[in-house]
Design a protein around this motif. Structure first.
Motif, PDB file in Angstrom:
ATOM      1  N   UNK A 273       0.837  -1.199   0.000  1.00  0.00           N
ATOM      2  CA  UNK A 273       0.000   0.000   0.000  1.00  0.00           C
ATOM      3  C   UNK A 273       0.876   1.255   0.000  1.00  0.00           C
ATOM      4  N   UNK A 274       0.537   2.234  -0.839  1.00  0.00           N
ATOM      5  CA  UNK A 274       1.310   3.469  -0.905  1.00  0.00           C
ATOM      6  C   UNK A 274       0.469   4.655  -0.432  1.00  0.00           C
ATOM      7  N   UNK A 275       1.138   5.759  -0.172  1.00  0.00           N
ATOM      8  CA  UNK A 275       0.442   6.969   0.273  1.00  0.00           C
ATOM      9  C   UNK A 275      -0.477   7.494  -0.832  1.00  0.00           C
ATOM     10  N   UNK A 276      -0.155   7.183  -2.070  1.00  0.00           N
ATOM     11  CA  UNK A 276      -0.993   7.631  -3.186  1.00  0.00           C
ATOM     12  C   UNK A 276      -2.268   6.810  -3.323  1.00  0.00           C
ATOM     13  N   UNK A 277      -2.312   5.645  -2.655  1.00  0.00           N
ATOM     14  CA  UNK A 277      -3.488   4.783  -2.738  1.00  0.00           C
ATOM     15  C   UNK A 277      -4.592   5.215  -1.773  1.00  0.00           C
ATOM     16  N   UNK A 278      -4.284   6.183  -0.911  1.00  0.00           N
ATOM     17  CA  UNK A 278      -5.244   6.606   0.115  1.00  0.00           C
ATOM     18  C   UNK A 278      -5.589   8.073  -0.076  1.00  0.00           C
ATOM     19  N   UNK A 279      -6.880   8.341  -0.183  1.00  0.00           N
ATOM     20  CA  UNK A 279      -7.367   9.716  -0.343  1.00  0.00           C
ATOM     21  C   UNK A 279      -8.142  10.114   0.907  1.00  0.00           C
TER      22      UNK A 279
ATOM     23  N   UNK B  84      -0.121   9.114  12.138  1.00  0.00           N
ATOM     24  CA  UNK B  84       0.913   8.223  11.608  1.00  0.00           C
ATOM     25  C   UNK B  84       1.521   8.803  10.335  1.00  0.00           C
ATOM     26  N   UNK B  85       0.683   9.346   9.466  1.00  0.00           N
ATOM     27  CA  UNK B  85       1.177   9.913   8.211  1.00  0.00           C
ATOM     28  C   UNK B  85       2.043  11.153   8.461  1.00  0.00           C
ATOM     29  N   UNK B  86       1.708  11.916   9.498  1.00  0.00           N
ATOM     30  CA  UNK B  86       2.465  13.137   9.802  1.00  0.00           C
ATOM     31  C   UNK B  86       3.872  12.829  10.311  1.00  0.00           C
ATOM     32  N   UNK B  87       4.082  11.615  10.800  1.00  0.00           N
ATOM     33  CA  UNK B  87       5.399  11.224  11.310  1.00  0.00           C
ATOM     34  C   UNK B  87       6.343  10.780  10.203  1.00  0.00           C
ATOM     35  N   UNK B  88       5.843  10.718   8.994  1.00  0.00           N
ATOM     36  CA  UNK B  88       6.648  10.253   7.861  1.00  0.00           C
ATOM     37  C   UNK B  88       7.769  11.249   7.568  1.00  0.00           C
ATOM     38  N   UNK B  89       9.028  10.796   7.561  1.00  0.00           N
ATOM     39  CA  UNK B  89      10.153  11.699   7.288  1.00  0.00           C
ATOM     40  C   UNK B  89      10.056  12.301   5.891  1.00  0.00           C
TER      41      UNK B  89
ATOM     42  N   UNK C  82     -14.770   6.517  16.070  1.00  0.00           N
ATOM     43  CA  UNK C  82     -13.773   6.629  17.126  1.00  0.00           C
ATOM     44  C   UNK C  82     -12.687   7.612  16.727  1.00  0.00           C
ATOM     45  N   UNK C  83     -11.451   7.216  16.866  1.00  0.00           N
ATOM     46  CA  UNK C  83     -10.335   8.083  16.479  1.00  0.00           C
ATOM     47  C   UNK C  83      -9.512   7.460  15.366  1.00  0.00           C
ATOM     48  N   UNK C  84     -10.166   6.661  14.504  1.00  0.00           N
ATOM     49  CA  UNK C  84      -9.439   5.961  13.437  1.00  0.00           C
ATOM     50  C   UNK C  84      -8.760   6.924  12.470  1.00  0.00           C
ATOM     51  N   UNK C  85      -9.488   7.938  12.038  1.00  0.00           N
ATOM     52  CA  UNK C  85      -8.901   8.883  11.089  1.00  0.00           C
ATOM     53  C   UNK C  85      -7.794   9.697  11.747  1.00  0.00           C
ATOM     54  N   UNK C  86      -7.985  10.014  13.013  1.00  0.00           N
ATOM     55  CA  UNK C  86      -6.956  10.757  13.744  1.00  0.00           C
ATOM     56  C   UNK C  86      -5.678   9.947  13.854  1.00  0.00           C
ATOM     57  N   UNK C  87      -5.814   8.654  14.116  1.00  0.00           N
ATOM     58  CA  UNK C  87      -4.641   7.778  14.207  1.00  0.00           C
ATOM     59  C   UNK C  87      -3.907   7.707  12.877  1.00  0.00           C
ATOM     60  N   UNK C  88      -4.662   7.594  11.777  1.00  0.00           N
ATOM     61  CA  UNK C  88      -4.035   7.519  10.460  1.00  0.00           C
ATOM     62  C   UNK C  88      -3.292   8.815  10.146  1.00  0.00           C
ATOM     63  N   UNK C  89      -3.949   9.939  10.408  1.00  0.00           N
ATOM     64  CA  UNK C  89      -3.321  11.235  10.099  1.00  0.00           C
ATOM     65  C   UNK C  89      -2.075  11.470  10.951  1.00  0.00           C
TER      66      UNK C  89
END
Length: 208
Positions: free
Chosen positions: A22-28, A64-69, A55-62
């Motif tokens: 799965x890539x970052x481009x696969x998720x909108x 995680x994505x923000x921690x990407x170097x 719940x906080x599913x979207x918050x968790x995803x965002x």
């Protein structure tokens, strides 16, 4: 990584290699939900699923994505953590497939080694089956060409087996029967008796 992998894996009935690739481009991210595309599947047919704001599913995803170097050159979504920081090294199939056993260990379940990567996909089919979702919908959700596997999940559903047990042992059924009776003020019965009825719903339409 484990939480996000768990969310996407169950929400999309994902195989281990589908999560790995799965890539970052696969998720909108559309604000109220995530639209996820699995372009390469075992059946050769792309699959799309949605993660809603539960719940906080979207918050968790965002988060995680923000921690990407920023220096990561590849597009793979899942990355390893080292020394408390997100590295540029993509997560492999073995690590991804180990997520269910890690969760099982955290929940102190027995035989944690039995919880393989396929548990995510299996859970994604079992949950809607227990909720009474039909075979066709489960088949489309998981991307199966044949209904054989989907039928297995429905047949092995605890909810479905409970309904069958009630029908066999108690003689009850959950099927709905609709009866329409037209009455007027002159023929309204003084008393109404019902026997051996469960889950009865009355709909009264009063016309004056």
């Amino acid at each position: 990584m484990i939480k996000v992998g768990l969310i996407l894996g169950i929400a999309g009935a994902c195989r281990t290699d589908e999560l790995v690739n799965l890539t970052v481009d696969d998720i909108q991210d559309v604000g109220s939900s995530l639209i996820v595309k699995i372009p390469n599947t075992k059946t050769k047919f792309p699959r799309i699923f949605v993660v809603t704001d539960v719940g906080n599913m979207l918050e968790l995803f965002r988060k995680y994505l923000s921690l990407r170097p920023p220096h990561v050159k590849h597009k793979r979504l899942f990355l390893y953590y080292k020394a408390g920081k997100c590295s540029s090294q993509p997560v492999g199939k073995n690590t991804m497939g180990n997520i269910p056993s890690v969760v099982a260990s955290y929940l102190k379940l027995p035989d944690v080694a039995c919880y393989t990567g396929h548990c995510l996909r299996r859970s994604s089919a079992t949950l809607p089956a227990d909720a009474g979702v039909d075979i066709t919908t489960i088949k489309r959700h998981a991307g199966w060409k044949s209904t054989t596997v989907a039928e297995g999940y429905v047949e092995n559903s605890i909810e479905n087996k409970t309904k069958i047990a009630n029908q066999v042992l108690v003689g009850t059924t959950t099927s709905a029967i609709t009866k329409t009776v037209n009455v007027s003020e002159s023929n309204i019965p003084s008393n109404i008796n019902f026997e051996n009825c469960t889950n009865v719903t009355f709909n009264l339409n009063i016309n004056k």
